[in-house]
Design a protein around this motif. Structure first.
Motif, PDB file in Angstrom:
ATOM      1  N   ALA A 175      -6.099  15.366   3.013  1.00 52.21           N
ATOM      2  CA  ALA A 175      -7.272  14.581   3.408  1.00 52.21           C
ATOM      3  C   ALA A 175      -7.778  13.729   2.250  1.00 52.21           C
ATOM      4  CB  ALA A 175      -8.381  15.513   3.898  1.00 52.21           C
ATOM      5  N   LEU A 176      -7.860  14.331   1.068  1.00 44.91           N
ATOM      6  CA  LEU A 176      -8.339  13.591  -0.107  1.00 44.91           C
ATOM      7  C   LEU A 176      -7.419  12.418  -0.425  1.00 44.91           C
ATOM      8  CD1 LEU A 176     -10.220  13.284  -2.542  1.00 44.91           C
ATOM      9  CD2 LEU A 176      -8.773  14.921  -3.778  1.00 44.91           C
ATOM     10  N   LEU A 177      -6.111  12.649  -0.365  1.00 48.86           N
ATOM     11  CA  LEU A 177      -5.158  11.593  -0.715  1.00 48.86           C
ATOM     12  C   LEU A 177      -5.055  10.520   0.371  1.00 48.86           C
ATOM     13  CD1 LEU A 177      -2.521  13.859  -2.410  1.00 48.86           C
ATOM     14  CD2 LEU A 177      -3.880  12.085  -3.511  1.00 48.86           C
ATOM     15  N   ASN A 178      -5.283  10.900   1.636  1.00 52.04           N
ATOM     16  CA  ASN A 178      -5.391   9.897   2.698  1.00 52.04           C
ATOM     17  C   ASN A 178      -6.573   8.973   2.431  1.00 52.04           C
ATOM     18  OD1 ASN A 178      -3.727   9.903   5.403  1.00 52.04           O
ATOM     19  ND2 ASN A 178      -3.729  12.001   4.670  1.00 52.04           N
ATOM     20  N   LEU A 179      -7.661   9.565   1.971  1.00 52.41           N
ATOM     21  CA  LEU A 179      -8.869   8.795   1.650  1.00 52.41           C
ATOM     22  C   LEU A 179      -8.579   7.786   0.542  1.00 52.41           C
ATOM     23  CD1 LEU A 179     -11.991   8.527   2.088  1.00 52.41           C
ATOM     24  CD2 LEU A 179     -12.240  10.132   0.192  1.00 52.41           C
ATOM     25  N   ILE A 180      -7.914   8.246  -0.516  1.00 51.96           N
ATOM     26  CA  ILE A 180      -7.586   7.360  -1.634  1.00 51.96           C
ATOM     27  C   ILE A 180      -6.573   6.299  -1.219  1.00 51.96           C
ATOM     28  CG2 ILE A 180      -6.540   7.281  -3.939  1.00 51.96           C
ATOM     29  CD1 ILE A 180      -7.638  10.158  -4.345  1.00 51.96           C
ATOM     30  N   GLY A 181      -5.544   6.731  -0.463  1.00 53.97           N
ATOM     31  CA  GLY A 181      -4.484   5.809  -0.069  1.00 53.97           C
ATOM     32  C   GLY A 181      -4.974   4.641   0.759  1.00 53.97           C
ATOM     33  N   ALA A 182      -6.047   4.858   1.517  1.00 58.62           N
ATOM     34  CA  ALA A 182      -6.562   3.796   2.386  1.00 58.62           C
ATOM     35  C   ALA A 182      -7.045   2.583   1.602  1.00 58.62           C
ATOM     36  CB  ALA A 182      -7.694   4.348   3.251  1.00 58.62           C
ATOM     37  N   PHE A 183      -7.326   2.762   0.321  1.00 55.05           N
ATOM     38  CA  PHE A 183      -7.838   1.658  -0.487  1.00 55.05           C
ATOM     39  C   PHE A 183      -6.733   0.907  -1.241  1.00 55.05           C
ATOM     40  CE2 PHE A 183     -11.407   4.526   0.041  1.00 55.05           C
ATOM     41  CZ  PHE A 183     -12.458   3.664   0.329  1.00 55.05           C
ATOM     42  N   LEU A 184      -5.477   1.324  -1.094  1.00 50.10           N
ATOM     43  CA  LEU A 184      -4.402   0.754  -1.903  1.00 50.10           C
ATOM     44  C   LEU A 184      -3.977  -0.647  -1.465  1.00 50.10           C
ATOM     45  CD1 LEU A 184      -2.047   3.828  -2.493  1.00 50.10           C
ATOM     46  CD2 LEU A 184      -3.829   2.907  -3.987  1.00 50.10           C
TER      47      LEU A 184
ATOM     48  N   LEU B 250      -0.603  10.160   0.279  1.00 46.21           N
ATOM     49  CA  LEU B 250      -1.095   8.897  -0.264  1.00 46.21           C
ATOM     50  C   LEU B 250      -0.498   7.729   0.528  1.00 46.21           C
ATOM     51  CD1 LEU B 250      -2.875   8.045  -2.750  1.00 46.21           C
ATOM     52  CD2 LEU B 250      -0.726   7.575  -3.933  1.00 46.21           C
ATOM     53  N   ALA B 251       0.804   7.829   0.809  1.00 43.44           N
ATOM     54  CA  ALA B 251       1.488   6.783   1.565  1.00 43.44           C
ATOM     55  C   ALA B 251       0.937   6.674   2.986  1.00 43.44           C
ATOM     56  CB  ALA B 251       2.989   7.077   1.601  1.00 43.44           C
ATOM     57  N   HIS B 252       0.630   7.817   3.584  1.00 42.07           N
ATOM     58  CA  HIS B 252       0.082   7.812   4.945  1.00 42.07           C
ATOM     59  C   HIS B 252      -1.261   7.100   4.987  1.00 42.07           C
ATOM     60  CE1 HIS B 252      -2.052   9.659   8.455  1.00 42.07           C
ATOM     61  NE2 HIS B 252      -0.925   9.285   9.027  1.00 42.07           N
ATOM     62  N   GLY B 253      -2.109   7.390   4.014  1.00 40.24           N
ATOM     63  CA  GLY B 253      -3.397   6.706   3.946  1.00 40.24           C
ATOM     64  C   GLY B 253      -3.230   5.213   3.746  1.00 40.24           C
ATOM     65  N   ALA B 254      -2.249   4.839   2.900  1.00 37.75           N
ATOM     66  CA  ALA B 254      -2.007   3.423   2.613  1.00 37.75           C
ATOM     67  C   ALA B 254      -1.484   2.679   3.837  1.00 37.75           C
ATOM     68  CB  ALA B 254      -1.010   3.289   1.464  1.00 37.75           C
TER      69      ALA B 254
ATOM     70  N   ALA C 254      13.033  15.741   1.469  1.00 41.39           N
ATOM     71  CA  ALA C 254      12.464  15.048   2.637  1.00 41.39           C
ATOM     72  C   ALA C 254      11.215  14.261   2.262  1.00 41.39           C
ATOM     73  CB  ALA C 254      12.148  16.057   3.738  1.00 41.39           C
ATOM     74  N   GLU C 255      10.323  14.899   1.507  1.00 41.53           N
ATOM     75  CA  GLU C 255       9.064  14.252   1.158  1.00 41.53           C
ATOM     76  C   GLU C 255       9.273  13.081   0.202  1.00 41.53           C
ATOM     77  OE1 GLU C 255       7.153  17.719  -0.185  1.00 41.53           O
ATOM     78  OE2 GLU C 255       6.728  18.462   1.830  1.00 41.53           O
ATOM     79  N   SER C 256      10.221  13.227  -0.724  1.00 43.21           N
ATOM     80  CA  SER C 256      10.515  12.126  -1.654  1.00 43.21           C
ATOM     81  C   SER C 256      11.030  10.908  -0.893  1.00 43.21           C
ATOM     82  CB  SER C 256      11.562  12.568  -2.683  1.00 43.21           C
ATOM     83  OG  SER C 256      11.096  13.657  -3.445  1.00 43.21           O
ATOM     84  N   SER C 257      11.929  11.162   0.053  1.00 40.82           N
ATOM     85  CA  SER C 257      12.478  10.079   0.871  1.00 40.82           C
ATOM     86  C   SER C 257      11.372   9.392   1.673  1.00 40.82           C
ATOM     87  CB  SER C 257      13.546  10.640   1.813  1.00 40.82           C
ATOM     88  OG  SER C 257      13.920   9.691   2.785  1.00 40.82           O
ATOM     89  N   SER C 258      10.524  10.185   2.321  1.00 41.91           N
ATOM     90  CA  SER C 258       9.453   9.632   3.156  1.00 41.91           C
ATOM     91  C   SER C 258       8.486   8.786   2.338  1.00 41.91           C
ATOM     92  CB  SER C 258       8.682  10.760   3.845  1.00 41.91           C
ATOM     93  OG  SER C 258       9.521  11.486   4.711  1.00 41.91           O
TER      94      SER C 258
ATOM     95  N   ILE D 159       9.953   5.336   1.244  1.00 38.53           N
ATOM     96  CA  ILE D 159      10.118   4.370   2.334  1.00 38.53           C
ATOM     97  C   ILE D 159       8.772   3.868   2.841  1.00 38.53           C
ATOM     98  CG2 ILE D 159      10.937   4.100   4.709  1.00 38.53           C
ATOM     99  CD1 ILE D 159      13.205   6.083   3.959  1.00 38.53           C
ATOM    100  N   ILE D 160       7.802   4.773   3.017  1.00 38.23           N
ATOM    101  CA  ILE D 160       6.501   4.381   3.579  1.00 38.23           C
ATOM    102  C   ILE D 160       5.728   3.488   2.620  1.00 38.23           C
ATOM    103  CG2 ILE D 160       4.274   5.224   4.401  1.00 38.23           C
ATOM    104  CD1 ILE D 160       5.839   7.848   5.184  1.00 38.23           C
ATOM    105  N   LEU D 161       5.709   3.844   1.328  1.00 39.30           N
ATOM    106  CA  LEU D 161       4.978   3.031   0.353  1.00 39.30           C
ATOM    107  C   LEU D 161       5.589   1.640   0.226  1.00 39.30           C
ATOM    108  CD1 LEU D 161       4.194   5.657  -2.434  1.00 39.30           C
ATOM    109  CD2 LEU D 161       2.531   4.436  -1.015  1.00 39.30           C
ATOM    110  N   THR D 162       6.909   1.566   0.254  1.00 43.40           N
ATOM    111  CA  THR D 162       7.582   0.263   0.179  1.00 43.40           C
ATOM    112  C   THR D 162       7.221  -0.610   1.378  1.00 43.40           C
ATOM    113  OG1 THR D 162       9.453   1.256  -1.000  1.00 43.40           O
ATOM    114  CG2 THR D 162       9.817  -0.891   0.014  1.00 43.40           C
ATOM    115  N   SER D 163       7.211  -0.014   2.564  1.00 41.23           N
ATOM    116  CA  SER D 163       6.902  -0.786   3.773  1.00 41.23           C
ATOM    117  C   SER D 163       5.446  -1.230   3.799  1.00 41.23           C
ATOM    118  CB  SER D 163       7.223   0.040   5.022  1.00 41.23           C
ATOM    119  OG  SER D 163       6.319   1.110   5.156  1.00 41.23           O
ATOM    120  N   ALA D 164       4.536  -0.377   3.294  1.00 44.05           N
ATOM    121  CA  ALA D 164       3.101  -0.719   3.285  1.00 44.05           C
ATOM    122  C   ALA D 164       2.838  -1.940   2.415  1.00 44.05           C
ATOM    123  CB  ALA D 164       2.283   0.471   2.799  1.00 44.05           C
TER     124      ALA D 164
END
Length: 405
Positions: free
Chosen positions: A50-59, A196-200, A268-272, A275-280
């Motif tokens: 939850a905390l990292l989703n919050l931070i990621g949303a501002f990236l 973090l990537a999910h929030g972003a 699995a998590e490293s791969s995800s 990919i997600i941060l690159t696409s964001a």
């Protein structure tokens, strides 16, 4: 207060409600493997996420721009005209209904379907109902949504499978107990990156919807930046949803698809995350669910002797394939219901009727979920080998007569 502002308020609240469902529906993407392997305790995992989703949303806000301008064809509306502005607001609102319904329905089954594509489907269905084919920005949807949706799980599975194979190959002389203990620490780091990537990525999709509503109501120009209050509100909403748990989907991804060990979880998590941060950053509205599920499946393919439950996997793929059309159907029907009420009364009454229907659907699903609760206490229980979803794993209270005999 004018009808436009009333509908705008309803849309903003509904969008934040969708953002909340996105949070608890997609917590599993980051934390399912860490919870399954014991790297993190369930409540600690969702709090960190939850905390990292919050931070990621501002990236970044690149994905928000894609959603605001790349699904509904804004050229079909003259937002300087009040009637057109209100019509666009109703498209956004009824599209959100499609997204929320599909999120909650798949959560009930514990199926990790895409919250992003549920939202996109709802908006497409509502825009199509309102304006026909001209109401949808088809070229943008194909390039930035549909093609990535098809390709991303395969890429994630391939990258994850290769990573898993390399991890086990490099560490093949290390005893499993020692190996798992060390990789648990690595899992915490990589799970944080996925959060973090999910929030972003995902919080921005709701930002885009709210911004689209502001444009429709004449409260913003399509060329300006996303207002700060929208970014903050969406960040808080997705973080609050993540904090609530989403245990049903966590159980399916952590226990139902592949029996995960810590090295697999880290791969699995490293791969995800990568990919997600690159696409964001590229403004591509990628599904965190598709990527994370593909990565977890890849760990089963990359580890020799791993047991992949293909029945569960195929059920997930089926859910992915019908997410866009099903959410679109709900958005389409919701728009027509509101349109019918509007014709008999006014547009505010149409919005209120749809809102009441949405609340009723949510209540029914929540009541059904309480019949088969999944929470932190049983999220890591052994998976029933015959079950293909959380809901189908319920044990009958009374044994069939044939078994009694």
């Amino acid at each position: 207060m004018t009808a436009t502002l009333i509908i705008l308020a309803i849309v903003v609240v509904t969008a934040l409600a969708f953002d909340f469902t996105n949070g608890f529906h997609d917590t599993a993407n980051a934390m399912a493997t860490s919870i399954a392997t014991g790297a993190l305790k369930p409540f600690n995992a969702v709090a960190i996420s939850a905390l990292l989703n919050l931070i990621g949303a501002f990236l970044s806000v690149n994905v928000a721009a894609t959603v605001a301008k790349g699904i509904v064809n804004l050229n079909s509306y003259d937002v300087s005209n009040i009637a057109d502005g209100e019509a666009l607001l109703m498209v956004v609102f009824t599209g959100l209904i499609g997204g929320i319904f599909w999120n909650l329905f798949t959560w009930l089954l514990g199926m990790p379907s895409s919250s992003s594509h549920a939202l996109f489907g709802g908006l497409i269905g509502a825009a199509f109902a309102a304006m026909g084919t001209s109401g949808v920005a088809w070229s943008s949807i194909a390039g930035k949504i549909i093609i990535p949706a098809i390709v991303s799980p395969f890429i994630a599975a391939l990258v994850s499978a290769c990573g898993t194979f390399l991890v086990y190959w490099v560490t093949n002389t290390i005893p499993n107990k020692i190996k798992n203990e060390h990789f648990r620490h690595g899992q915490i780091v990589t799970a944080c990156l996925v959060s973090l990537a999910h929030g972003a990525g995902d919080a921005q999709k709701t930002m885009g919807v709210i911004f689209l509503a502001l444009v429709a109501a004449g409260e913003a120009q399509s060329t300006q930046h996303i207002p700060t209050w929208v970014i903050v509100a969406c960040a808080v909403a997705i973080a609050a949803g993540t904090l609530s748990g989403g245990w049903r989907v966590i159980r399916t991804l952590g226990k139902g698809l592949v029996e995960i060990e810590s090295p697999q979880g880290m791969a699995a998590e490293s791969s995800s995350a990568a990919i997600i941060l690159t696409s964001a950053v590229g403004g591509m509205a990628l599904s965190t669910t598709h990527v994370s599920t593909g990565s977890i499946l890849g760990t089963g393919l990359g580890k020799k002797g791993a047991n992949v439950r293909w029945g569960v996997a195929m059920r997930m793929v089926a859910a992915w394939l019908i997410t866009l059309p099903c959410a679109a159907a709900v958005g389409f029907a919701s728009w027509w219901l509101a349109h019918g009420v509007t014709a008999m009364s006014n547009i505010t009454a149409g919005a209120i009727v749809d809102l009441i229907l949405l609340i009723a659907m949510v209540a029914v699903i929540l009541v059904r979920a309480r019949m088969n609760p999944v929470d932190a206490s049983n999220v890591n229980d052994d998976w029933d080998a015959d079950a293909e979803s959380v809901d189908s794993s319920m044990k009958p209270v009374i044994k069939p007569l044939a078994q009694e005999a």
